[in-house]
Design a protein around this motif. Sequence first.
Motif, PDB file in Angstrom:
ATOM      1  N   ILE A 224      57.317  47.699  56.497  1.00 50.88           N
ATOM      2  CA  ILE A 224      55.925  47.580  56.059  1.00 50.88           C
ATOM      3  C   ILE A 224      55.929  47.326  54.554  1.00 50.88           C
ATOM      4  CG2 ILE A 224      53.621  48.651  56.065  1.00 50.88           C
ATOM      5  CD1 ILE A 224      54.878  48.400  58.884  1.00 50.88           C
ATOM      6  N   ALA A 225      55.700  46.049  54.206  1.00 55.78           N
ATOM      7  CA  ALA A 225      55.664  45.650  52.796  1.00 55.78           C
ATOM      8  C   ALA A 225      54.333  44.947  52.558  1.00 55.78           C
ATOM      9  CB  ALA A 225      56.846  44.734  52.488  1.00 55.78           C
ATOM     10  N   ALA A 226      53.281  45.553  53.073  1.00 51.37           N
ATOM     11  CA  ALA A 226      51.958  44.916  53.055  1.00 51.37           C
ATOM     12  C   ALA A 226      51.130  45.320  51.836  1.00 51.37           C
ATOM     13  CB  ALA A 226      51.216  45.228  54.348  1.00 51.37           C
ATOM     14  N   GLY A 227      51.787  45.876  50.819  1.00 52.94           N
ATOM     15  CA  GLY A 227      51.112  46.212  49.566  1.00 52.94           C
ATOM     16  C   GLY A 227      49.868  47.046  49.792  1.00 52.94           C
ATOM     17  N   ALA A 228      48.773  46.652  49.142  1.00 50.38           N
ATOM     18  CA  ALA A 228      47.540  47.440  49.187  1.00 50.38           C
ATOM     19  C   ALA A 228      46.866  47.421  50.559  1.00 50.38           C
ATOM     20  CB  ALA A 228      46.576  46.926  48.122  1.00 50.38           C
ATOM     21  N   TRP A 229      47.365  46.556  51.454  1.00 53.08           N
ATOM     22  CA  TRP A 229      46.808  46.472  52.808  1.00 53.08           C
ATOM     23  C   TRP A 229      47.536  47.429  53.768  1.00 53.08           C
ATOM     24  CZ3 TRP A 229      47.294  42.346  49.503  1.00 53.08           C
ATOM     25  CH2 TRP A 229      46.219  41.489  49.345  1.00 53.08           C
ATOM     26  N   SER A 230      48.604  48.056  53.305  1.00 47.73           N
ATOM     27  CA  SER A 230      49.496  48.824  54.198  1.00 47.73           C
ATOM     28  C   SER A 230      48.777  49.951  54.937  1.00 47.73           C
ATOM     29  CB  SER A 230      50.670  49.418  53.408  1.00 47.73           C
ATOM     30  OG  SER A 230      51.403  48.397  52.772  1.00 47.73           O
ATOM     31  N   GLY A 231      47.757  50.546  54.317  1.00 49.36           N
ATOM     32  CA  GLY A 231      47.102  51.731  54.887  1.00 49.36           C
ATOM     33  C   GLY A 231      46.408  51.500  56.210  1.00 49.36           C
ATOM     34  N   LYS A 232      46.191  50.215  56.560  1.00 50.89           N
ATOM     35  CA  LYS A 232      45.564  49.921  57.848  1.00 50.89           C
ATOM     36  C   LYS A 232      46.622  49.849  58.953  1.00 50.89           C
ATOM     37  CE  LYS A 232      42.022  46.723  59.494  1.00 50.89           C
ATOM     38  NZ  LYS A 232      41.310  45.500  59.151  1.00 50.89           N
ATOM     39  N   LEU A 233      47.866  49.608  58.558  1.00 47.76           N
ATOM     40  CA  LEU A 233      48.946  49.425  59.544  1.00 47.76           C
ATOM     41  C   LEU A 233      49.669  50.726  59.850  1.00 47.76           C
ATOM     42  CD1 LEU A 233      50.418  46.110  58.075  1.00 47.76           C
ATOM     43  CD2 LEU A 233      48.949  46.354  60.085  1.00 47.76           C
ATOM     44  N   VAL A 234      49.793  51.574  58.826  1.00 48.64           N
ATOM     45  CA  VAL A 234      50.452  52.880  59.000  1.00 48.64           C
ATOM     46  C   VAL A 234      49.639  53.916  58.213  1.00 48.64           C
ATOM     47  CG1 VAL A 234      52.854  52.185  59.411  1.00 48.64           C
ATOM     48  CG2 VAL A 234      52.004  52.282  57.066  1.00 48.64           C
ATOM     49  N   ASN A 235      49.658  55.139  58.700  1.00 49.92           N
ATOM     50  CA  ASN A 235      48.889  56.176  58.013  1.00 49.92           C
ATOM     51  C   ASN A 235      49.680  56.669  56.806  1.00 49.92           C
ATOM     52  OD1 ASN A 235      47.334  58.301  57.209  1.00 49.92           O
ATOM     53  ND2 ASN A 235      47.014  59.110  59.283  1.00 49.92           N
ATOM     54  N   LEU A 236      49.203  56.342  55.621  1.00 48.34           N
ATOM     55  CA  LEU A 236      49.926  56.728  54.398  1.00 48.34           C
ATOM     56  C   LEU A 236      49.434  58.068  53.854  1.00 48.34           C
ATOM     57  CD1 LEU A 236      50.267  53.241  52.674  1.00 48.34           C
ATOM     58  CD2 LEU A 236      52.061  54.572  53.755  1.00 48.34           C
ATOM     59  N   GLN A 237      48.506  58.654  54.569  1.00 52.56           N
ATOM     60  CA  GLN A 237      48.040  60.021  54.270  1.00 52.56           C
ATOM     61  C   GLN A 237      47.776  60.265  52.794  1.00 52.56           C
ATOM     62  OE1 GLN A 237      50.985  62.499  56.074  1.00 52.56           O
ATOM     63  NE2 GLN A 237      50.375  61.924  58.126  1.00 52.56           N
ATOM     64  N   ASN A 238      47.200  59.267  52.162  1.00 46.45           N
ATOM     65  CA  ASN A 238      46.786  59.459  50.768  1.00 46.45           C
ATOM     66  C   ASN A 238      47.925  59.528  49.765  1.00 46.45           C
ATOM     67  OD1 ASN A 238      44.236  59.269  50.007  1.00 46.45           O
ATOM     68  ND2 ASN A 238      43.660  61.390  50.488  1.00 46.45           N
ATOM     69  N   ILE A 239      49.171  59.304  50.202  1.00 45.82           N
ATOM     70  CA  ILE A 239      50.224  59.355  49.175  1.00 45.82           C
ATOM     71  C   ILE A 239      50.291  58.052  48.380  1.00 45.82           C
ATOM     72  CG2 ILE A 239      51.605  61.118  50.378  1.00 45.82           C
ATOM     73  CD1 ILE A 239      53.670  58.922  50.818  1.00 45.82           C
ATOM     74  N   CYS A 240      49.658  57.004  48.923  1.00 43.36           N
ATOM     75  CA  CYS A 240      49.452  55.784  48.136  1.00 43.36           C
ATOM     76  C   CYS A 240      47.954  55.595  48.013  1.00 43.36           C
ATOM     77  CB  CYS A 240      50.012  54.557  48.843  1.00 43.36           C
ATOM     78  SG  CYS A 240      51.784  54.487  48.920  1.00 43.36           S
ATOM     79  N   LYS A 241      47.477  55.407  46.798  1.00 46.67           N
ATOM     80  CA  LYS A 241      46.035  55.171  46.615  1.00 46.67           C
ATOM     81  C   LYS A 241      45.831  53.716  46.206  1.00 46.67           C
ATOM     82  CE  LYS A 241      44.145  59.601  46.301  1.00 46.67           C
ATOM     83  NZ  LYS A 241      44.145  60.805  45.519  1.00 46.67           N
ATOM     84  N   MET A 242      44.949  53.047  46.938  1.00 44.25           N
ATOM     85  CA  MET A 242      44.733  51.625  46.678  1.00 44.25           C
ATOM     86  C   MET A 242      43.487  51.449  45.811  1.00 44.25           C
ATOM     87  SD  MET A 242      47.187  51.360  48.697  1.00 44.25           S
ATOM     88  CE  MET A 242      47.913  51.526  50.327  1.00 44.25           C
ATOM     89  N   SER A 243      43.662  50.762  44.712  1.00 39.60           N
ATOM     90  CA  SER A 243      42.511  50.444  43.862  1.00 39.60           C
ATOM     91  C   SER A 243      42.831  49.146  43.144  1.00 39.60           C
ATOM     92  CB  SER A 243      42.252  51.574  42.860  1.00 39.60           C
ATOM     93  OG  SER A 243      43.359  51.731  42.018  1.00 39.60           O
ATOM     94  N   ALA A 244      41.794  48.563  42.528  1.00 39.47           N
ATOM     95  CA  ALA A 244      41.992  47.261  41.892  1.00 39.47           C
ATOM     96  C   ALA A 244      41.614  47.334  40.421  1.00 39.47           C
ATOM     97  CB  ALA A 244      41.129  46.226  42.594  1.00 39.47           C
ATOM     98  N   VAL A 245      42.260  46.512  39.606  1.00 41.49           N
ATOM     99  CA  VAL A 245      41.861  46.436  38.195  1.00 41.49           C
ATOM    100  C   VAL A 245      41.382  45.022  37.868  1.00 41.49           C
ATOM    101  CG1 VAL A 245      43.299  48.332  37.368  1.00 41.49           C
ATOM    102  CG2 VAL A 245      44.227  46.016  37.339  1.00 41.49           C
ATOM    103  N   GLU A 246      40.598  44.942  36.812  1.00 43.55           N
ATOM    104  CA  GLU A 246      39.905  43.716  36.467  1.00 43.55           C
ATOM    105  C   GLU A 246      40.751  42.774  35.606  1.00 43.55           C
ATOM    106  OE1 GLU A 246      39.277  46.859  35.647  1.00 43.55           O
ATOM    107  OE2 GLU A 246      38.082  47.061  33.827  1.00 43.55           O
ATOM    108  N   VAL A 247      40.667  41.480  35.955  1.00 42.46           N
ATOM    109  CA  VAL A 247      41.417  40.454  35.224  1.00 42.46           C
ATOM    110  C   VAL A 247      40.468  39.281  34.971  1.00 42.46           C
ATOM    111  CG1 VAL A 247      43.538  39.075  35.210  1.00 42.46           C
ATOM    112  CG2 VAL A 247      43.408  41.086  36.704  1.00 42.46           C
ATOM    113  N   GLY A 248      40.597  38.633  33.821  1.00 45.54           N
ATOM    114  CA  GLY A 248      39.776  37.456  33.536  1.00 45.54           C
ATOM    115  C   GLY A 248      40.576  36.407  32.778  1.00 45.54           C
TER     116      GLY A 248
END
Length: 452
Positions: A224-248
């Motif tokens: 499972i190398a699905a980056g920020a999408w991984s939490g839908k494929l396997v239960n990561l139980q909050n040990i990975c938190k997905m968030s985004a930062v702003e770029v311009g």
Amino acid sequence: MTLELTDKVVVIGAGIFGISTTLALAKRYPELKIQVVDRFEPPVPDGSSVDTTRCIRVDYTNEIYSELASESLAKIKKDPVISQFFHETGMSYTYDGKHDRWEDFYLAGKESAEKANQAHPEKVVSLDSTEEVFKSIHGKEGAVPSAIDIGRKTWWNKGYRNFSNGFIDAELAMKAYYERANSYPNVTFTFSEVEKLNYYPTTNKFKSVSLKNGEEIAADLAIIAAGAWSGKLVNLQNICKMSAVEVGWLKLTPEEQENWKDMSITTNLSTGINLFPPYNGEMKVLRRSPGYKNTVTVANPDPKANDSIEISYPRTKVTNPSDWIPKDAEIAIRENLKEILPSLYQRPFDRTRLCWLTQTPSANFLIDHHPHSENILLATGGSAHAWKFVPVIGDKIVDFLEGTLEQRLVELWSWREKLGDKADNGSAPRMVGEPQEISQVIRTSGNENLCI
Ligand SMILES: Cc1cc2nc3c(=O)[nH]c(=O)nc-3n(C[C@H](O)[C@H](O)[C@H](O)COP(=O)(O)OP(=O)(O)OC[C@H]3O[C@@H](n4cnc5c(N)ncnc54)[C@H](O)[C@@H]3O)c2cc1C
């Protein structure tokens, strides 16, 4: 588990974790069947590994990462294809000069930079005043805006410049790594979304993946190398938190490109702003803010679960093409530009993006078997600093599978290491605060309120 030559492995995700692992597996196991699945053909348009730039630096305060990053950079520089995309512009770290945690980061970072450059001490230069910081970007010309000019105290007051690091064109490099992986006869790529993982009935043992295109791919091991999408494929139980930062991105004139061509990647630790040197007629600006999350409810992916869970899941330009970074992000970026690049202060962004992070509490990667499933290997948790390890991380992942990975790395990247209260290792420090909910702050167009 040890890999058998007759095995089939499915790698979900063709970002840096997936591609690097695929390359390492393909080289070591020419008979192994490796099936890589991604939503899109790399370079994946909204993948975290794909961008105009990613910093490549070796001066980590943590010795393990520093050694790995040095090995990685040496490989990038020696690689006849990938080295073309690397630009040794140097990196500057600045802050407002206050005696707070950012001063600690600055001091520790400077010490590491000096250590990494022991043989060439001239490569690390102190920037001891607001004027020196400003001139490190603008050269000798240009009037340094004063606190009176900008209507507040200055923020870009002190720092150091390390001429040894640089940035890589992360889009061209990912394309090249993908083409390399695709050239191995035992590697096959499929482009469709994995909808779910299937398990043998009444067990936790992985069996296959179901794709959106209707295909089912059976395999002996899923990576499972699905980056920020991984939490839908396997239960990561909050040990990975997905968030985004702003770029311009801001378009530059030929004159501006010339004026700033010698600047380093310049970061302000206190305000979280990252400025990249002119590249292809543009300047990229990002902010290491507390970020933004997108909370959704999904079916609990645990093999025997029947309930649902809440996760933060990427909302990107692919799913929401008209999204534009939130107003607070744009204001914060412009307020910094007013001081450090005044001529860009009111320039409209050409485009903006929210770029997704898979953050572990310690910022250490997650390379481990899933604790509740069999034959599932997790290779994620990039925590905003994994790109630079492409040339080495795949081999470490395969070492882990073979049981030959150094024990200190096994522990550092284990699931267990991420439990409980862990101090962030400071590899890519972010501003303090909780991520905001994207749906409440996202805009469909920006560049309004250019005069703050
Ligand atoms: C703004 C920003 C700045 C950064 N700066 C740096 C830096 O300067 N230096 C550095 O070293 N690192 C940096 N990083 C970190 C680095 O980019 C990431 O750690 C790294 O790219 C993560 O790679 P990945 O393989 O985990 O994720 P990704 O590249 O996102 O790959 C995951 C892949 O999985 C695919 N996928 C997901 N779900 C599915 C599914 N269900 N089915 C099929 N495919 C799927 C996606 O399409 C995607 O291609 C930065 C990150 C961000 C966001």
